[in-house]
Design a protein around this motif. Structure first.
Motif, PDB file in Angstrom:
ATOM      1  N   LEU A   1       0.794  -1.148  -0.010  1.00 27.51           N
ATOM      2  CA  LEU A   1       0.107   0.120  -0.112  1.00 27.51           C
ATOM      3  C   LEU A   1       0.864   1.089   0.068  1.00 27.51           C
ATOM      4  O   LEU A   1       0.526   2.285  -0.824  1.00 27.51           O
ATOM      5  CB  LEU A   1      -0.960  -0.129   1.286  1.00 27.51           C
ATOM      6  N   SER A   2       1.789   1.350   0.725  1.00 32.11           N
ATOM      7  CA  SER A   2       2.846   2.371   0.792  1.00 32.11           C
ATOM      8  C   SER A   2       3.466   2.672  -0.437  1.00 32.11           C
ATOM      9  O   SER A   2       3.505   3.598  -0.808  1.00 32.11           O
ATOM     10  CB  SER A   2       3.924   2.366   1.710  1.00 32.11           C
ATOM     11  N   ASP A   3       4.028   1.541  -1.279  1.00 31.01           N
ATOM     12  CA  ASP A   3       4.658   1.617  -2.484  1.00 31.01           C
ATOM     13  C   ASP A   3       3.465   1.974  -3.591  1.00 31.01           C
ATOM     14  O   ASP A   3       3.863   3.158  -4.450  1.00 31.01           O
ATOM     15  CB  ASP A   3       5.090   0.355  -3.056  1.00 31.01           C
TER      16      ASP A   3
ATOM     17  N   ALA B   1       9.394   5.505   4.745  1.00 32.13           N
ATOM     18  CA  ALA B   1      10.169   4.828   5.994  1.00 32.13           C
ATOM     19  C   ALA B   1       9.383   3.690   6.578  1.00 32.13           C
ATOM     20  O   ALA B   1       9.835   2.673   7.011  1.00 32.13           O
ATOM     21  CB  ALA B   1      10.634   5.904   7.320  1.00 32.13           C
ATOM     22  N   LEU B   2       8.132   3.955   6.820  1.00 34.07           N
ATOM     23  CA  LEU B   2       7.296   2.800   7.351  1.00 34.07           C
ATOM     24  C   LEU B   2       7.205   1.754   6.310  1.00 34.07           C
ATOM     25  O   LEU B   2       7.016   0.636   6.804  1.00 34.07           O
ATOM     26  CB  LEU B   2       5.775   3.334   7.557  1.00 34.07           C
ATOM     27  N   GLY B   3       7.037   1.858   4.965  1.00 33.53           N
ATOM     28  CA  GLY B   3       7.330   0.771   4.070  1.00 33.53           C
ATOM     29  C   GLY B   3       8.343   0.075   4.043  1.00 33.53           C
ATOM     30  O   GLY B   3       8.270  -1.356   4.060  1.00 33.53           O
ATOM     31  N   GLY B   4       9.678   0.671   4.534  1.00 31.73           N
ATOM     32  CA  GLY B   4      10.896   0.035   4.777  1.00 31.73           C
ATOM     33  C   GLY B   4      10.875  -0.938   6.031  1.00 31.73           C
ATOM     34  O   GLY B   4      11.367  -2.085   6.000  1.00 31.73           O
ATOM     35  N   VAL B   5      10.252  -0.274   7.059  1.00 28.87           N
ATOM     36  CA  VAL B   5      10.193  -1.045   8.349  1.00 28.87           C
ATOM     37  C   VAL B   5       9.283  -2.494   8.085  1.00 28.87           C
ATOM     38  O   VAL B   5       9.693  -3.473   8.339  1.00 28.87           O
ATOM     39  CB  VAL B   5       9.576  -0.151   9.501  1.00 28.87           C
TER      40      VAL B   5
ATOM     41  N   VAL C   1      11.319  -4.944   5.937  1.00 31.21           N
ATOM     42  CA  VAL C   1      12.335  -5.619   6.919  1.00 31.21           C
ATOM     43  C   VAL C   1      11.903  -6.664   7.810  1.00 31.21           C
ATOM     44  O   VAL C   1      12.067  -7.890   7.918  1.00 31.21           O
ATOM     45  CB  VAL C   1      13.291  -4.627   7.775  1.00 31.21           C
ATOM     46  N   GLY C   2      10.580  -6.292   8.386  1.00 31.00           N
ATOM     47  CA  GLY C   2       9.898  -7.154   9.218  1.00 31.00           C
ATOM     48  C   GLY C   2       9.439  -8.436   8.561  1.00 31.00           C
ATOM     49  O   GLY C   2       9.535  -9.583   9.096  1.00 31.00           O
ATOM     50  N   ALA C   3       8.714  -8.012   7.437  1.00 30.11           N
ATOM     51  CA  ALA C   3       8.056  -9.226   6.719  1.00 30.11           C
ATOM     52  C   ALA C   3       9.324 -10.199   6.151  1.00 30.11           C
ATOM     53  O   ALA C   3       9.169 -11.351   6.098  1.00 30.11           O
ATOM     54  CB  ALA C   3       7.302  -8.683   5.331  1.00 30.11           C
TER      55      ALA C   3
END
Length: 575
Positions: A27-29, A64-68, A71-73
């Motif tokens: 969604l962020s992308d 940044a939220l998309g990056g987090v 990484v979490g996924a």
């Protein structure tokens, strides 16, 4: 492959969180190109710097939220897939340990190793990708098309026309690659088989100057696998450039028609930039999907091979435990036993009937291929009798659990096998909680104490893989010590004295008489000197008992036994 996913059940929460994080990342992308269009159309065009900073900051936050989330996924998918692989390997290994010798013969050791390692790794890798791509790719593709249509419906027809073309390219490549991936796994089996035989048989190969021949065998298997791999890689190598070519053509078409739409004031510059970004997002989603379509066929082929092992039912299973009279007697009785190897028309053993009693030594002798080792293998249920019954203490071995049965038995196999570790570890393999005194006593009875004492590290001396750093006679003596430390009710010696010199053989048999006075001993031997003092000698010929008796009795009654004796001893020695 879906059948294997049941092993993911313990990690379903981690999988759920992975899917949620991938969903948020996607969604962020998808939202970022729209913000970029706003910056261009409302900030850059009108010169509104504060608006540029405001939307730019929002883009950084969303990125940044998309990056987090990404990484979490990645972490959760790798962790859960790794745990899945660990559990599946353990399950396959535990299942294989229940196999009878027939199942091992049917599948092959090299293939079982490949299936437990390479095949499970293939499935694990696909699972790691699948948890991310199965949400991201369709959402990115469908969402990208929707967002692109929200910018300009007419221009979206370029993307809508391109997607089927890309899908057909992927389908063509996948349909041709599936048979090749299946073939690759079989050829990996063959390569492992050749490599394993070459490494384990290196002494024989060198002694017969067959190094060149084995190199040629390996090269043929290696080249066969390489050719198939090249064919697959050619298909894969052509996939990406073809997709990029189609998308670059699509980008040119979007810019061309987009320029016309800007001239006609149908869309703004920012919308065209966003539209191009959405087009590339759709392309990358299809590329990720194509990667999955490339990996899934190979993983599917591996999954089929893994399921073949898991679905294979061991021929020898424990019967339901029923109440029966407790029996500590350790006599071994064969009651009209016949045995056929799977697929054989002629029995390996036919109509065997005899009893080996506690406190007595029962020896089995016969020519090569007479069925001596097969007879021994029926007692611990490595195979089950085709007809008749094998009884221990009056109880059919098929009515005992395999653990209960084998707890009573100390087996010294025909081919002495040692494990990597120390001498002490190898002897303790027979009894895990054996004391140091018990280990040393077993080694002493087995006539192994002297050569162990000559080693600098003594009982802590390290045994190389396969026991290659000790002689054949030393391996046999350590194998005998491993059985002795167990102190079983029944000893099975399957031609276990063949590598011993006559002096050591005689000393060992004398020591065994005292050590195993209350146990039942069955000894398979080729040497007459090893069996001539036995309480009863069973003469086997082509799977049939031709005579039973003592040495003196058989010399008079059995022509086969007398022939064997005369081939090894002189008339003076016989007398």
């Amino acid at each position: 492959m879906l059948k294997l996913f049941r092993f993911m059940k313990p990690y379903r929460i981690a999988v759920l969180f992975t899917l949620v994080l991938v969903f948020l990342q996607t969604l962020s992308d998808l939202y970022l190109p729209t913000l970029m269009a706003d910056i261009v159309d409302k900030g850059v065009v009108s010169g509104d710097t504060p608006y540029i900073w405001q939307i730019g900051g929002l883009m950084l936050l969303i990125a940044a939220l998309g990056g987090v989330c990404s990484v979490g996924a990645s972490y959760l998918s790798a962790k859960s897939a790794g745990a899945f692989g660990k559990d599946l390997r353990s399950r396959v290994f535990a299942h294989v340990e229940q196999f009878s010798l027939h199942e091992f013969d049917k599948v092959g050791t090299a293939s079982l190793i490949t299936r437990t390692t390479n095949d499970i790794t293939q499935v694990q890798m696909v699972l790691t990708m699948l948890m991310r791509v199965m949400v991201m790719a369709p959402l990115m593709c469908i969402g990208g098309i929707i967002m692109a249509m929200s910018k300009d419906v007419k221009l979206s027809f370029v993307i809508i026309a391109v997607v089927p073309v890309l899908a057909l390219i992927i389908l063509a490549v996948v349909s041709r690659s599936i048979p090749l991936f299946k073939s690759m796994q079989v050829k990996i089996d063959k390569l492992n088989l050749v490599l394993r035989e070459s490494l384990t048989g290196v002494r024989v190969i060198r002694s017969f100057n067959r190094t060149t021949h084995e190199q040629q065998r390996f090269n043929e298997a290696n080249l066969d696998l390489t050719d198939t791999s090249i064919k697959v890689n050619r298909l894969m190598a052509g996939l990406m450039p073809t997709m990029m070519l189609v998308m670059n053509i699509a980008s040119i078409a979007i810019i061309w028609f987009g320029g016309k739409r800007i001239e006609a004031q149908g869309i703004e510059v920012g919308d065209l930039i966003a539209f191009i970004q959405y087009a590339w997002q759709i392309m990358f989603a299809l590329i990720f999907a194509s990667m999955m379509f490339v990996m899934v066929p190979r993983a599917q082929a591996s999954a089929v091979r893994i399921n073949e092992v898991l679905d294979m039912k061991p021929e020898i299973l424990d019967a339901e435990v029923t109440k029966r009279a407790a029996s500590h007697a350790n006599s071994v009785a064969f009651d009209n036993v016949s045995f056929y190897y799977p697929g054989a028309e002629i029995p390996a053993l036919s109509g065997l009937s005899f009893t080996a009693k506690p406190g007595e030594i029962t020896a089995i002798i016969g020519g090569t291929g007479s069925g001596k080792s097969t007879l021994i293998n029926l007692i611990p249920r490595f195979y089950d009798a085709s007809e008749g019954s094998v009884r221990i203490g009056g109880i059919d071995v098929r009515e005992m659990t395999q653990e209960e049965l084998r707890d009573r038995i100390g087996l010294v196999p025909q081919k002495a096998l040692l494990f990597t570790g120390t001498i002490e570890d190898n002897i303790r393999f027979g009894k895990e909680d054996a004391t140091d005194e018990e280990v040393r006593h077993a080694a002493s009875v087995a006539q192994a104490a002297d050569f162990i004492a000559e080693m600098p590290e003594g009982y802590q001396a390290v045994i190389a893989q396969g026991g290659t750093n000790v002689s054949g006679g030393q391996k046999q003596r350590l194998s005998i010590a491993r059985a002795l430390v167990r102190k079983p009710a029944i000893y099975l010696f399957d031609d276990s004295f063949s590598a011993l010199d006559f002096k050591t053989d005689a000393k060992l048999r004398a020591a065994l008489k005292t050590e195993t006075a209350e146990a039942t001993l069955l000894i398979v031997a080729q040497r007459v000197s090893t069996v001539m003092d036995a309480d009863q000698i069973i003469v086997l010929d082509e799977g049939v008992i031709t005579a039973i008796g003592t040495h003196k009795e058989l010399l008079e009654s059995s022509g086969i036994y007398r022939e064997i004796v005369l081939s090894q001893l002189s008339e003076e020695e016989i007398a």
